[in-house]
Scaffold this motif. Structure first.
Motif, PDB file in Angstrom:
ATOM      1  N   GLN A   1       0.977  -1.246   0.071  1.00  0.00           N
ATOM      2  CA  GLN A   1      -0.071  -0.125   0.090  1.00  0.00           C
ATOM      3  C   GLN A   1       0.985   1.276   0.075  1.00  0.00           C
ATOM      4  O   GLN A   1       0.538   2.312  -0.718  1.00  0.00           O
ATOM      5  CB  GLN A   1      -1.016   0.063   1.134  1.00  0.00           C
ATOM      6  CG  GLN A   1      -1.873   1.188   1.012  1.00  0.00           C
ATOM      7  CD  GLN A   1      -3.171   1.089   1.857  1.00  0.00           C
ATOM      8  OE1 GLN A   1      -3.652   0.081   2.247  1.00  0.00           O
ATOM      9  NE2 GLN A   1      -3.785   2.062   1.821  1.00  0.00           N
ATOM     10  N   ALA A   2       2.128   1.435   0.652  1.00  0.00           N
ATOM     11  CA  ALA A   2       2.826   2.451   0.611  1.00  0.00           C
ATOM     12  C   ALA A   2       3.504   2.563  -0.551  1.00  0.00           C
ATOM     13  O   ALA A   2       3.644   3.766  -0.983  1.00  0.00           O
ATOM     14  CB  ALA A   2       3.968   2.140   1.909  1.00  0.00           C
ATOM     15  N   SER A   3       3.984   1.682  -1.285  1.00  0.00           N
ATOM     16  CA  SER A   3       4.238   1.860  -2.740  1.00  0.00           C
ATOM     17  C   SER A   3       3.271   2.245  -3.616  1.00  0.00           C
ATOM     18  O   SER A   3       3.652   3.205  -4.467  1.00  0.00           O
ATOM     19  CB  SER A   3       5.023   0.443  -3.015  1.00  0.00           C
ATOM     20  OG  SER A   3       5.952  -0.138  -2.335  1.00  0.00           O
ATOM     21  N   PHE A   4       2.175   1.808  -3.546  1.00  0.00           N
ATOM     22  CA  PHE A   4       0.882   2.519  -4.165  1.00  0.00           C
ATOM     23  C   PHE A   4       0.974   3.825  -4.194  1.00  0.00           C
ATOM     24  O   PHE A   4       0.858   4.466  -4.918  1.00  0.00           O
ATOM     25  CB  PHE A   4      -0.329   1.562  -3.901  1.00  0.00           C
ATOM     26  CG  PHE A   4      -1.647   2.001  -4.542  1.00  0.00           C
ATOM     27  CD1 PHE A   4      -1.604   1.505  -5.948  1.00  0.00           C
ATOM     28  CD2 PHE A   4      -2.313   2.846  -4.182  1.00  0.00           C
ATOM     29  CE1 PHE A   4      -2.824   1.926  -6.835  1.00  0.00           C
ATOM     30  CE2 PHE A   4      -3.434   3.400  -5.000  1.00  0.00           C
ATOM     31  CZ  PHE A   4      -3.661   2.893  -6.043  1.00  0.00           C
ATOM     32  N   GLU A   5       0.610   3.948  -2.587  1.00  0.00           N
ATOM     33  CA  GLU A   5       0.518   5.730  -2.411  1.00  0.00           C
ATOM     34  C   GLU A   5       1.632   6.558  -3.043  1.00  0.00           C
ATOM     35  O   GLU A   5       1.327   7.685  -3.585  1.00  0.00           O
ATOM     36  CB  GLU A   5       0.470   5.693  -0.950  1.00  0.00           C
ATOM     37  CG  GLU A   5      -0.720   5.257  -0.316  1.00  0.00           C
ATOM     38  CD  GLU A   5      -0.952   5.251   1.039  1.00  0.00           C
ATOM     39  OE1 GLU A   5      -0.305   6.115   1.697  1.00  0.00           O
ATOM     40  OE2 GLU A   5      -1.943   4.495   1.559  1.00  0.00           O
ATOM     41  N   ALA A   6       2.940   5.972  -2.770  1.00  0.00           N
ATOM     42  CA  ALA A   6       4.010   6.813  -3.341  1.00  0.00           C
ATOM     43  C   ALA A   6       4.120   6.897  -5.007  1.00  0.00           C
ATOM     44  O   ALA A   6       4.280   8.179  -5.488  1.00  0.00           O
ATOM     45  CB  ALA A   6       5.304   6.102  -3.000  1.00  0.00           C
ATOM     46  N   GLY A   7       3.696   5.909  -5.404  1.00  0.00           N
ATOM     47  CA  GLY A   7       3.373   5.850  -6.919  1.00  0.00           C
ATOM     48  C   GLY A   7       2.220   6.899  -7.636  1.00  0.00           C
ATOM     49  O   GLY A   7       2.527   7.762  -8.297  1.00  0.00           O
ATOM     50  N   PHE A   8       1.297   6.703  -6.664  1.00  0.00           N
ATOM     51  CA  PHE A   8      -0.003   7.759  -7.063  1.00  0.00           C
ATOM     52  C   PHE A   8       0.440   9.172  -6.784  1.00  0.00           C
ATOM     53  O   PHE A   8       0.173  10.152  -7.646  1.00  0.00           O
ATOM     54  CB  PHE A   8      -0.935   7.386  -6.018  1.00  0.00           C
ATOM     55  CG  PHE A   8      -2.192   8.039  -6.340  1.00  0.00           C
ATOM     56  CD1 PHE A   8      -3.055   7.779  -7.462  1.00  0.00           C
ATOM     57  CD2 PHE A   8      -2.650   9.266  -5.585  1.00  0.00           C
ATOM     58  CE1 PHE A   8      -4.416   8.585  -7.620  1.00  0.00           C
ATOM     59  CE2 PHE A   8      -3.639   9.973  -5.859  1.00  0.00           C
ATOM     60  CZ  PHE A   8      -4.692   9.685  -6.902  1.00  0.00           C
ATOM     61  N   ARG A   9       1.127   9.339  -5.516  1.00  0.00           N
ATOM     62  CA  ARG A   9       1.744  10.939  -5.202  1.00  0.00           C
ATOM     63  C   ARG A   9       2.693  11.121  -6.303  1.00  0.00           C
ATOM     64  O   ARG A   9       2.594  12.384  -6.797  1.00  0.00           O
ATOM     65  CB  ARG A   9       2.211  10.905  -4.041  1.00  0.00           C
ATOM     66  CG  ARG A   9       1.522  10.792  -2.982  1.00  0.00           C
ATOM     67  CD  ARG A   9       1.807  11.177  -1.469  1.00  0.00           C
ATOM     68  NE  ARG A   9       0.938  11.303  -0.404  1.00  0.00           N
ATOM     69  CZ  ARG A   9       0.637  10.312   0.370  1.00  0.00           C
ATOM     70  NH1 ARG A   9       1.519   9.021   0.326  1.00  0.00           N
ATOM     71  NH2 ARG A   9      -0.373  10.217   1.402  1.00  0.00           N
TER      72      ARG A   9
ATOM     73  N   MET B   1       0.580  12.144  -9.414  1.00  0.00           N
ATOM     74  CA  MET B   1       0.027  13.511  -9.178  1.00  0.00           C
ATOM     75  C   MET B   1       0.932  14.721  -9.351  1.00  0.00           C
ATOM     76  O   MET B   1       0.830  15.829  -9.897  1.00  0.00           O
ATOM     77  CB  MET B   1      -0.810  13.493  -7.894  1.00  0.00           C
ATOM     78  CG  MET B   1      -1.886  12.555  -7.866  1.00  0.00           C
ATOM     79  SD  MET B   1      -3.281  12.816  -9.148  1.00  0.00           S
ATOM     80  CE  MET B   1      -3.807  14.619  -8.666  1.00  0.00           C
ATOM     81  N   GLY B   2       2.124  14.653  -8.680  1.00  0.00           N
ATOM     82  CA  GLY B   2       3.054  15.624  -8.935  1.00  0.00           C
ATOM     83  C   GLY B   2       3.701  15.797 -10.368  1.00  0.00           C
ATOM     84  O   GLY B   2       3.617  17.013 -10.643  1.00  0.00           O
ATOM     85  N   LEU B   3       3.743  14.750 -10.913  1.00  0.00           N
ATOM     86  CA  LEU B   3       4.073  14.964 -12.393  1.00  0.00           C
ATOM     87  C   LEU B   3       2.936  15.462 -13.397  1.00  0.00           C
ATOM     88  O   LEU B   3       3.306  16.450 -14.038  1.00  0.00           O
ATOM     89  CB  LEU B   3       4.474  13.500 -12.905  1.00  0.00           C
ATOM     90  CG  LEU B   3       5.794  12.985 -12.859  1.00  0.00           C
ATOM     91  CD1 LEU B   3       5.786  11.570 -13.263  1.00  0.00           C
ATOM     92  CD2 LEU B   3       6.869  13.826 -13.029  1.00  0.00           C
ATOM     93  N   LEU B   4       1.941  15.217 -13.005  1.00  0.00           N
ATOM     94  CA  LEU B   4       0.685  15.917 -13.802  1.00  0.00           C
ATOM     95  C   LEU B   4       0.520  17.172 -13.209  1.00  0.00           C
ATOM     96  O   LEU B   4       0.207  18.273 -14.229  1.00  0.00           O
ATOM     97  CB  LEU B   4      -0.713  15.100 -13.315  1.00  0.00           C
ATOM     98  CG  LEU B   4      -1.912  15.622 -13.881  1.00  0.00           C
ATOM     99  CD1 LEU B   4      -2.284  15.380 -15.395  1.00  0.00           C
ATOM    100  CD2 LEU B   4      -3.058  14.763 -13.178  1.00  0.00           C
ATOM    101  N   ARG B   5       0.779  17.721 -12.002  1.00  0.00           N
ATOM    102  CA  ARG B   5       0.763  18.965 -11.386  1.00  0.00           C
ATOM    103  C   ARG B   5       1.715  19.827 -12.422  1.00  0.00           C
ATOM    104  O   ARG B   5       1.402  20.821 -12.714  1.00  0.00           O
ATOM    105  CB  ARG B   5       0.703  19.232 -10.002  1.00  0.00           C
ATOM    106  CG  ARG B   5       0.882  20.659  -9.521  1.00  0.00           C
ATOM    107  CD  ARG B   5       0.808  20.589  -8.038  1.00  0.00           C
ATOM    108  NE  ARG B   5       2.376  19.901  -7.585  1.00  0.00           N
ATOM    109  CZ  ARG B   5       2.255  18.874  -6.804  1.00  0.00           C
ATOM    110  NH1 ARG B   5       1.261  18.394  -6.231  1.00  0.00           N
ATOM    111  NH2 ARG B   5       3.346  18.360  -6.579  1.00  0.00           N
ATOM    112  N   ASP B   6       3.111  19.145 -12.208  1.00  0.00           N
ATOM    113  CA  ASP B   6       3.997  20.035 -12.979  1.00  0.00           C
ATOM    114  C   ASP B   6       3.652  20.220 -14.358  1.00  0.00           C
ATOM    115  O   ASP B   6       3.917  21.202 -14.987  1.00  0.00           O
ATOM    116  CB  ASP B   6       5.291  19.138 -12.873  1.00  0.00           C
ATOM    117  CG  ASP B   6       5.793  19.145 -11.487  1.00  0.00           C
ATOM    118  OD1 ASP B   6       5.373  20.023 -10.482  1.00  0.00           O
ATOM    119  OD2 ASP B   6       6.771  18.506 -11.141  1.00  0.00           O
ATOM    120  N   LEU B   7       3.106  19.025 -15.129  1.00  0.00           N
ATOM    121  CA  LEU B   7       2.490  19.507 -16.790  1.00  0.00           C
ATOM    122  C   LEU B   7       1.748  20.499 -16.643  1.00  0.00           C
ATOM    123  O   LEU B   7       1.776  21.337 -17.736  1.00  0.00           O
ATOM    124  CB  LEU B   7       2.368  18.086 -16.871  1.00  0.00           C
ATOM    125  CG  LEU B   7       3.145  16.999 -17.339  1.00  0.00           C
ATOM    126  CD1 LEU B   7       2.656  15.740 -17.635  1.00  0.00           C
ATOM    127  CD2 LEU B   7       4.471  17.519 -18.521  1.00  0.00           C
TER     128      LEU B   7
END
Length: 90
Positions: A60-68, A71-77
């Motif tokens: 779950q922690a890995s999933f959450e890290a990948g999701f974040r 989302m960070g990449l999407l925000r930067d784009l």
């Protein structure tokens, strides 16, 4: 946010197939268990349960890290797209 991440994880996470490795682990566990007395068997089961809990929490922690990260990449784009639009407008 923890609730939403848990729900996203439950909905989208799919464990990959490690059936051969899981079978090998189970066979080895049974072999070890057969060599132990009851008190030692309980300790072994406690160890296995703790490992399973750790595995679930790490997944779950890995999933959450990948999701974040996504989302960070999407925000930067999006910031970059807005910056370009503003530059084009002058």
């Amino acid at each position: 946010m923890g609730y939403y991440m848990s729900e996203l994880y439950r909905r989208y996470f799919r464990a990959t197939g490690f059936s051969e490795l899981e079978e090998e682990i189970e066979n080895t566990r049974q072999e070890v268990r057969d060599c132990l007395d009851q008190a030692q068997q309980r300790k072994l089961m406690h160890l296995i349960d703790a490992q399973e809990q750790l595995k679930a929490e790490l997944a779950q922690a890995s999933f959450e890290a990948g999701f974040r990260l996504a989302m960070g990449l999407l925000r930067d784009l999006e910031v970059e797209r807005i910056r370009r639009e503003l530059e084009e407008e002058g």
